[in-house]
Design a protein around this motif. Structure first.
Motif, PDB file in Angstrom:
ATOM      1  N   PRO A 136       0.830  -1.205   0.000  1.00 28.22           N
ATOM      2  CA  PRO A 136       0.000   0.000   0.000  1.00 28.22           C
ATOM      3  C   PRO A 136       0.868   1.260   0.000  1.00 28.22           C
ATOM      4  CG  PRO A 136       0.078  -0.968   2.196  1.00 28.22           C
ATOM      5  CD  PRO A 136       0.791  -1.921   1.290  1.00 28.22           C
ATOM      6  N   PRO A 137       0.280   2.418  -0.304  1.00 31.73           N
ATOM      7  CA  PRO A 137       1.071   3.646  -0.373  1.00 31.73           C
ATOM      8  C   PRO A 137       1.570   4.141   0.982  1.00 31.73           C
ATOM      9  CG  PRO A 137      -1.264   4.108  -0.696  1.00 31.73           C
ATOM     10  CD  PRO A 137      -1.124   2.622  -0.708  1.00 31.73           C
ATOM     11  N   ASP A 138       0.938   3.733   2.100  1.00 31.74           N
ATOM     12  CA  ASP A 138       1.380   4.227   3.395  1.00 31.74           C
ATOM     13  C   ASP A 138       2.635   3.476   3.845  1.00 31.74           C
ATOM     14  OD1 ASP A 138      -1.662   2.703   4.455  1.00 31.74           O
ATOM     15  OD2 ASP A 138       0.275   1.721   4.160  1.00 31.74           O
ATOM     16  N   ASP A 139       3.208   3.939   4.980  1.00 29.32           N
ATOM     17  CA  ASP A 139       4.487   3.414   5.475  1.00 29.32           C
ATOM     18  C   ASP A 139       4.298   2.479   6.656  1.00 29.32           C
ATOM     19  OD1 ASP A 139       5.790   4.912   3.565  1.00 29.32           O
ATOM     20  OD2 ASP A 139       5.979   6.658   4.882  1.00 29.32           O
ATOM     21  N   ILE A 140       3.211   1.743   6.719  1.00 28.03           N
ATOM     22  CA  ILE A 140       2.987   0.794   7.814  1.00 28.03           C
ATOM     23  C   ILE A 140       3.844  -0.439   7.569  1.00 28.03           C
ATOM     24  CG2 ILE A 140       1.242  -0.560   9.025  1.00 28.03           C
ATOM     25  CD1 ILE A 140      -0.832   1.414   8.037  1.00 28.03           C
ATOM     26  N   GLU A 170     -14.355  -6.839   0.455  1.00 29.03           N
ATOM     27  CA  GLU A 170     -13.891  -7.740  -0.597  1.00 29.03           C
ATOM     28  C   GLU A 170     -13.182  -7.007  -1.724  1.00 29.03           C
ATOM     29  OE1 GLU A 170     -17.705  -9.645   1.070  1.00 29.03           O
ATOM     30  OE2 GLU A 170     -16.933  -7.643   0.634  1.00 29.03           O
ATOM     31  N   GLY A 171     -13.634  -5.816  -2.049  1.00 25.46           N
ATOM     32  CA  GLY A 171     -13.048  -5.105  -3.176  1.00 25.46           C
ATOM     33  C   GLY A 171     -11.991  -4.091  -2.795  1.00 25.46           C
ATOM     34  N   SER A 172     -12.292  -3.240  -1.826  1.00 30.01           N
ATOM     35  CA  SER A 172     -11.393  -2.128  -1.485  1.00 30.01           C
ATOM     36  C   SER A 172     -10.520  -2.398  -0.274  1.00 30.01           C
ATOM     37  CB  SER A 172     -12.221  -0.859  -1.234  1.00 30.01           C
ATOM     38  OG  SER A 172     -13.176  -1.086  -0.201  1.00 30.01           O
ATOM     39  N   GLY A 173     -10.777  -3.458   0.453  1.00 28.50           N
ATOM     40  CA  GLY A 173      -9.957  -3.748   1.636  1.00 28.50           C
ATOM     41  C   GLY A 173     -10.292  -2.825   2.793  1.00 28.50           C
ATOM     42  N   LEU A 174      -9.312  -2.611   3.654  1.00 30.33           N
ATOM     43  CA  LEU A 174      -9.496  -1.738   4.815  1.00 30.33           C
ATOM     44  C   LEU A 174      -9.556  -0.275   4.366  1.00 30.33           C
ATOM     45  CD1 LEU A 174      -6.979  -3.391   7.326  1.00 30.33           C
ATOM     46  CD2 LEU A 174      -9.463  -3.588   7.346  1.00 30.33           C
ATOM     47  N   SER A 175     -10.381   0.477   5.042  1.00 34.59           N
ATOM     48  CA  SER A 175     -10.476   1.905   4.744  1.00 34.59           C
ATOM     49  C   SER A 175      -9.219   2.616   5.245  1.00 34.59           C
ATOM     50  CB  SER A 175     -11.714   2.494   5.415  1.00 34.59           C
ATOM     51  OG  SER A 175     -11.633   2.347   6.829  1.00 34.59           O
ATOM     52  N   PRO A 176      -8.842   3.751   4.648  1.00 38.60           N
ATOM     53  CA  PRO A 176      -7.640   4.472   5.100  1.00 38.60           C
ATOM     54  C   PRO A 176      -7.703   4.865   6.573  1.00 38.60           C
ATOM     55  CG  PRO A 176      -8.384   5.294   2.963  1.00 38.60           C
ATOM     56  CD  PRO A 176      -9.448   4.369   3.450  1.00 38.60           C
ATOM     57  N   GLU A 177      -8.898   5.191   7.060  1.00 39.25           N
ATOM     58  CA  GLU A 177      -9.019   5.578   8.464  1.00 39.25           C
ATOM     59  C   GLU A 177      -8.676   4.425   9.391  1.00 39.25           C
ATOM     60  OE1 GLU A 177     -12.435   7.384  11.506  1.00 39.25           O
ATOM     61  OE2 GLU A 177     -12.954   6.697   9.491  1.00 39.25           O
ATOM     62  N   ILE A 178      -9.132   3.229   9.066  1.00 39.62           N
ATOM     63  CA  ILE A 178      -8.844   2.065   9.902  1.00 39.62           C
ATOM     64  C   ILE A 178      -7.407   1.600   9.699  1.00 39.62           C
ATOM     65  CG2 ILE A 178      -9.502  -0.318  10.352  1.00 39.62           C
ATOM     66  CD1 ILE A 178     -11.489   1.815  11.323  1.00 39.62           C
ATOM     67  N   ARG A 179      -6.908   1.688   8.473  1.00 39.96           N
ATOM     68  CA  ARG A 179      -5.536   1.266   8.218  1.00 39.96           C
ATOM     69  C   ARG A 179      -4.530   2.129   8.962  1.00 39.96           C
ATOM     70  NH1 ARG A 179      -5.948   0.776   2.949  1.00 39.96           N
ATOM     71  NH2 ARG A 179      -5.100   2.837   2.450  1.00 39.96           N
ATOM     72  N   SER A 180      -4.855   3.369   9.189  1.00 42.78           N
ATOM     73  CA  SER A 180      -3.922   4.246   9.912  1.00 42.78           C
ATOM     74  C   SER A 180      -3.760   3.851  11.376  1.00 42.78           C
ATOM     75  CB  SER A 180      -4.401   5.701   9.817  1.00 42.78           C
ATOM     76  OG  SER A 180      -5.663   5.857  10.450  1.00 42.78           O
ATOM     77  N   LEU A 181      -4.699   3.078  11.929  1.00 41.90           N
ATOM     78  CA  LEU A 181      -4.611   2.644  13.322  1.00 41.90           C
ATOM     79  C   LEU A 181      -3.872   1.320  13.484  1.00 41.90           C
ATOM     80  CD1 LEU A 181      -8.247   3.486  14.511  1.00 41.90           C
ATOM     81  CD2 LEU A 181      -6.160   4.829  14.892  1.00 41.90           C
ATOM     82  N   CYS A 182      -3.508   0.674  12.394  1.00 43.49           N
ATOM     83  CA  CYS A 182      -2.847  -0.630  12.468  1.00 43.49           C
ATOM     84  C   CYS A 182      -1.370  -0.460  12.811  1.00 43.49           C
ATOM     85  CB  CYS A 182      -2.984  -1.371  11.149  1.00 43.49           C
ATOM     86  SG  CYS A 182      -4.693  -1.768  10.707  1.00 43.49           S
ATOM     87  N   HIS A 183      -0.873  -1.356  13.665  1.00 40.00           N
ATOM     88  CA  HIS A 183       0.546  -1.338  14.025  1.00 40.00           C
ATOM     89  C   HIS A 183       1.395  -2.011  12.952  1.00 40.00           C
ATOM     90  CE1 HIS A 183      -1.068  -1.275  18.425  1.00 40.00           C
ATOM     91  NE2 HIS A 183      -1.092  -0.067  17.868  1.00 40.00           N
ATOM     92  N   ARG A 184       0.898  -3.123  12.430  1.00 38.40           N
ATOM     93  CA  ARG A 184       1.582  -3.830  11.354  1.00 38.40           C
ATOM     94  C   ARG A 184       0.534  -4.390  10.385  1.00 38.40           C
ATOM     95  NH1 ARG A 184       5.835  -8.011  13.944  1.00 38.40           N
ATOM     96  NH2 ARG A 184       4.101  -8.381  15.387  1.00 38.40           N
TER      97      ARG A 184
END
Length: 402
Positions: free
Chosen positions: A325-329, A350-364
């Motif tokens: 993904p484009p972010d640095d996680i 199924e199509g878009s995956g995790l939303s950017p808001e939720i992905r920003s809270l992931c540690h890995r």
């Protein structure tokens, strides 16, 4: 003189011309119009008959044998009838009916058969008559052996009536067991034919069993009872695994995820309240009844839920396909992940995956390494298949209690 008379005179002249130059092959009469000025191939002379009428006949061909053989090579003209004329030059009456008969187009039946061969007729669909079955308002129909059996055992719903398929002979032991369970719980049982069951479950695979019950709703994640191992501190290395689903829309995918999570030992399942598939009978059937056993929780504020768990020391793991993904996680392979603390595993749409808001809270971010170079469009797995692989890679590390 009108146009019709011109046509009649021209037709009569054509008939007289054809009688003046008769052939044993009448199709040449048409072609002789383009041969004016050319020498005749066959000499002709009239011969007399006993009745006094003259009949035009053919004289022996004086040409060499090679020319005669060349003329006779036109085999496609031999099938036409012989054109005979009367003494006054008019064509015989029997010629034209015979000519039309031999050159008539194929019959309509042949055209119909040809059309049917190229374009087969569509099967006539029998109009289905709606079956009148009395149902309780607000109820739904569970169908299939496993969903109905587990629903009766867990009693998380209210039941109204049980529908079983009637058979010609004796009922199977499985049907008699369903009937006995319904009788023990005071549920009315109706023996109906297959058409009624098909109408109740809207064409689903009912296996001869349908159960009318109240819908199953997810429970708020804060309303669920606390787990025994949840009291352990993070420093003690407690292994808890919660599965969080964001915007899963396909009921078949949701049912398959629930079945895998129950099989592999996931402690709790939380799904987003908005833009998610409800817990329908199709989900229960796809989960093979696991939905009737599991406690499925829901939240209308997934962002706050994840932030709360992160503050409590839980590790938030997202999921991503083979493409970064484009972010640095940080991204870690599921083969290299080590499960040492309470974990929340996130699965997205199924199509878009995790939303950017939720992905920003992931540690890995967990990923499944592919076994080859993948083409565009198939660089990821189905969400239910990916869930089973990721959950197995984590749950296999669960430490056995001493």
């Amino acid at each position: 003189m009108g146009p019709l008379q011109y046509v009649r005179l021209a037709s009569w002249d054509a008939l007289r011309l054809s009688s003046a130059f008769p052939h044993h092959r009448p199709s040449r009469t048409v072609r002789c119009f383009s041969g004016w000025g050319k020498p005749l191939l066959v000499a002709r002379k009239p011969r007399s008959r006993g009745d006094g009428r003259g009949v035009t006949s053919l004289q022996e061909d004086p040409r060499p044998q090679e020319a005669t053989q060349e003329e006779e090579s036109h085999s496609d003209l031999k099938s036409h009838p012989v054109l005979k004329t009367d003494a006054d030059g008019t064509p015989a009456k029997k010629f034209w009916p015979q000519f039309r008969k031999q050159n008539a187009p194929p019959s309509n039946e042949e055209f119909v058969n040809l059309r049917n061969d190229d374009f087969p007729r569509k099967k006539r669909r029998i109009q289905q008559i709606p079956l009148s079955v009395e149902r309780t308002e607000g109820s739904e129909i569970l169908f299939g052996f496993a969903p109905c059996s587990l629903a009766l055992q867990r009693s998380k719903r209210n039941f109204f009536q049980l529908f079983l398929k009637v058979s010609k002979g004796d009922a199977s032991p499985a049907m008699m067991d369903f009937s006995q369970q319904a009788q023990d719980r005071g549920i009315p049982t109706k023996w109906v034919n297959r058409k009624v069951l098909n109408a109740l479950c809207k064409g689903g695979v009912h296996q001869g069993v349908c159960l009318e019950a109240t819908p199953l709703q997810p429970v708020g994640w804060q309303e669920g009872p606390p787990l025994q191992s949840e009291s352990a501190t993070v420093s003690e290395g407690s292994q808890l695994l919660w599965l969080v689903l964001e915007r899963i829309l396909d009921p078949m995918n949701l049912g398959a995820i629930l079945r895998s999570a129950h099989f592999l030992g996931v402690d709790r399942i939380v799904m987003s309240q908005k833009n998610s598939c409800p817990l329908t009978p199709v989900v229960s059937k796809a989960s093979s009844g696991a939905m009737e056993v599991l406690d499925v929780f829901a939240t209308d504020d997934l962002h706050s839920f994840l932030k709360t768990k992160s503050d409590q020391g839980w590790e938030i793991l997202g999921t991503v396909g083979a493409k970064r993904p484009p972010d640095d996680i940080p991204i870690v392979s599921c083969l290299d992940f080590r499960w040492t603390s309470p974990t929340v595993l996130m699965l997205g749409n199924e199509g878009s995956g995790l939303s950017p808001e939720i992905r920003s809270l992931c540690h890995r971010m967990l990923t499944i390494p592919p076994g080859r170079e993948l083409e565009a469009g198939i660089e990821c797995l189905n969400v239910s298949v990916a869930a089973a692989i990721l959950l197995h890679s984590i749950c296999r590390q669960k430490m056995k209690a001493p």
